[in-house]
Design an enzyme around this catalytic site. Sequence first.
Site, mmCIF file in Angstrom:
data_model
loop_
_atom_site.group_PDB
_atom_site.id
_atom_site.type_symbol
_atom_site.label_atom_id
_atom_site.label_comp_id
_atom_site.label_asym_id
_atom_site.label_seq_id
_atom_site.Cartn_x
_atom_site.Cartn_y
_atom_site.Cartn_z
ATOM 1 N N LYS A 152 -1.823 -44.533 18.456
ATOM 2 C CA LYS A 152 -3.044 -44.095 17.787
ATOM 3 C C LYS A 152 -2.688 -43.825 16.324
ATOM 4 C CE LYS A 152 -6.977 -41.038 18.481
ATOM 5 N NZ LYS A 152 -7.166 -40.596 17.117
ATOM 6 N N GLU B 101 -1.424 -48.098 23.469
ATOM 7 C CA GLU B 101 -1.032 -48.428 22.100
ATOM 8 C C GLU B 101 -0.985 -47.182 21.231
ATOM 9 O OE1 GLU B 101 -4.985 -50.336 20.293
ATOM 10 O OE2 GLU B 101 -4.262 -51.401 22.040
ATOM 11 N N CYS C 265 18.720 -7.529 -2.573
ATOM 12 C CA CYS C 265 19.847 -6.784 -2.016
ATOM 13 C C CYS C 265 19.947 -5.421 -2.682
ATOM 14 C CB CYS C 265 21.141 -7.570 -2.218
ATOM 15 S SG CYS C 265 21.801 -7.359 -3.871
ATOM 16 N N CYS D 278 27.183 -9.792 -4.523
ATOM 17 C CA CYS D 278 25.876 -9.588 -3.893
ATOM 18 C C CYS D 278 26.084 -9.512 -2.382
ATOM 19 C CB CYS D 278 24.953 -10.752 -4.236
ATOM 20 S SG CYS D 278 23.440 -10.784 -3.247
ATOM 21 N N CYS E 257 20.701 -15.485 -7.776
ATOM 22 C CA CYS E 257 21.380 -14.218 -7.981
ATOM 23 C C CYS E 257 22.839 -14.588 -8.172
ATOM 24 C CB CYS E 257 21.235 -13.292 -6.770
ATOM 25 S SG CYS E 257 22.358 -11.887 -6.878
ATOM 26 N N ASP F 182 -2.951 -42.761 12.581
ATOM 27 C CA ASP F 182 -3.675 -41.657 11.962
ATOM 28 C C ASP F 182 -4.207 -42.093 10.594
ATOM 29 O OD1 ASP F 182 -4.743 -39.201 11.703
ATOM 30 O OD2 ASP F 182 -2.852 -38.138 11.391
ATOM 31 N N CYS G 291 17.026 -9.344 -7.308
ATOM 32 C CA CYS G 291 17.525 -9.735 -5.993
ATOM 33 C C CYS G 291 17.132 -8.657 -4.969
ATOM 34 C CB CYS G 291 19.047 -9.856 -6.065
ATOM 35 S SG CYS G 291 19.799 -10.369 -4.517
ATOM 36 N N TYR H 194 -7.183 -53.552 15.987
ATOM 37 C CA TYR H 194 -6.969 -53.350 17.427
ATOM 38 C C TYR H 194 -8.176 -53.706 18.288
ATOM 39 C CZ TYR H 194 -9.047 -48.898 15.900
ATOM 40 O OH TYR H 194 -9.849 -47.958 15.334
ATOM 41 N N LYS I 26 -3.419 -37.083 22.835
ATOM 42 C CA LYS I 26 -3.031 -36.579 21.515
ATOM 43 C C LYS I 26 -1.681 -35.878 21.582
ATOM 44 C CE LYS I 26 -5.770 -35.975 18.448
ATOM 45 N NZ LYS I 26 -6.920 -36.188 17.608
#
Length: 676
Positions: free
Chosen positions: A116, A114, A413, A435, A430, A118, A411, A230, A317
């Site tokens: 699991k 089944e 560049c 550019c 920018c 969390d 920027c 469960y 897991k």
Amino acid sequence: MANQTLTERAEQLRQQLNEANYRYYVLADPTLTDRQFDELLQELQAIEAANPELITPDSPTQRVGSDLTPSFPTVAHLRPMLSLGNTYTPDELREFDRRVRDRLGDEPFSYVAELKIDGASLSMIYQNGVLLRGVTRGNGEQGDDITPNVRTIRTLPLRVQPVVAEGGTLDSFEARGEVYMADADFEAMNAERELAGEKTFANPRNSTAGTLKLLDPKIVAGRPLNVFVYYLYSNSIRLQSHSGNLEYLKRLGFPTNPHWRRCATIADVLEYCAEWERRRSELPYQIDGVVVKVDSLRQQEELGMISKSPRWAIAFKFEARTAQTRLNDITLQVGRLGRVTPVAELQPVLLAGSTISRATLHNEDFIKERDIRVGDTVLIEKGGDVIPKVNEVILAERPDGTEPYTFPERCPCPLKTKLHRPEGRADHFCEHAECPWQIRGRIEHFASRAAMDIEGLGEKVVDQFVELGWLANYADIYDLHQRRSQIAALERWGQKSADNLLEGIEQSKSQPYHRVLFAIGVRHVGATVARALASHFNTIDRLLAATQEELTAVNEIGPQIAESVVRYFGDEGNRALIERLRAAGVTLEGPAKKVIAAGDNPIAGKTFVLTGTLPTLTRDQAGAMILERGGKTSSSVSKKTDMVLAGAEAGSKLTKAQELGIRVISEAEFLAMLSE
Ligand code: IVH
């Protein structure tokens, strides 16, 4: 290793594990992954097994993790709540199967696999069909009595319909299950908390555990808790199998997870695990693996338990989707059309099967809110998308001397353009049309099907031409004809393909004006806005001259777009590119609209303020009519206002107009002016 060092190591492990347990169970704010925790625990177990004199009463190996808090009454569990051994690989799961088969001898048996879930585990005691008590797992022997909180879980029956089973009535029993929050509920809750300025939760599991521990059940009732049950145990009748129990639980009215499966062999179990690891993201809630249980309760009893875990069940897991690593640097990535995104440069770490060395940090605010600093240890997560994200900083691990991050002003560049952060937005841009980090993206966009639709000028060709220095902006496309022979001389080209490309470029010149407006890549000007602009400002010169106010008077155009348009055309470099398009013969005007010449009508040259609700026209429509006739609209009344067009419920603007003695007209009067 010398004994002295082993003692020290054992003590260190105990401290780490106890701290991790406390953070996981009490603070609901874990710092270790399950796998890291298990590794440390196994190391300690190995040391203790070889040196039993090193075992201390407070060793984490002597108990399962505890979530006991002083605020709730502590009660003993009727039967201990065991924890599960973890496996991470098919081989480990096969080993578990071998151990089961060894113990059961030749007896046939089957498994139930089944999901699991969390969340946080919970024991529920029912007497004569009524929910009597809800208790957390605590240390496995005792837990916190959180009954008032448990009663708020809407899907949990407070009274069950007794079920007749195995010759008796099932109405007094213990049920166990996992409390969780569905992803969508969790996100909605977090969004609300953010709006309210409250702290948001890192994930649904933490928020579930935190919620169950709240002292005010009224607040708990407002949180979207849910449960999958469960486990069933009853003294009054003899239950036969886990799968049978799941059926009974369902008949009793409990929410049970529908995805469990009976598996005849471990191969079937492995298939189930693989299937759900793959399908995990289809589920509307979080799972972190699969639980495998021997189905027969008699065989479960026969197998018994070892230390605090059953021999008849194990967890498989899934690969963790979160990991911790060091943030080495924060760099900037410049998107196709200039959006600047901060990127986390990480110490490479394995996460869900791939090595991650970069993750998005979204924007300046994201970094500020979490106070993410270079040098920090961060928790990264791989969600549904491919791009991993940085979730939070592990403050306990922050080294000395780190500095809060300041977002760069320019920027990255070589042009080092000053970045622009529009008001009310978290992103930086920018906006330099040339550019170097955006050249390819911008030119590709210009030539793309939805824009100028230039046949033959796809991504690869753009890349190649940029590389050769032939294209640095979209206007350069219209100079390519000067390179006809150079293009033809390129590998895999030739005269014919060069001519086809140039022909495609030539044809693009007659693309309609609105497409050009879309193609030049003004921020916020998508295809629809481009159409609206083209129809209201039907020549590029009118658009170049448009003020922010004139722009916002157009139906589809809000202040953000207007600002962006004005800024784009206010830039000299951009204007130069437009002039080059004009010189090349690109279409820069739309079909002539009925524009009434100035001077011919009472609206031309006048400034209007629109206020209140007009009987038939929207304010946008009236605004457009004024513009078409050479008038202007403004949002506030001043001495410069010529007329105020007022409708129902006009407020302060009307009062101001009356104070200043400005002419106020109704819609009817306005419409009459149009026909003058
Ligand atoms: S069976 C001895 N079934 O996982 C059997 N546990 O790591 C113990 N969990 O404490 C539990 N989904 O909180 C079982 N379908 C499931 C589960 C499940 C989630 C949690 C539960 C338990 C932990 C064990």
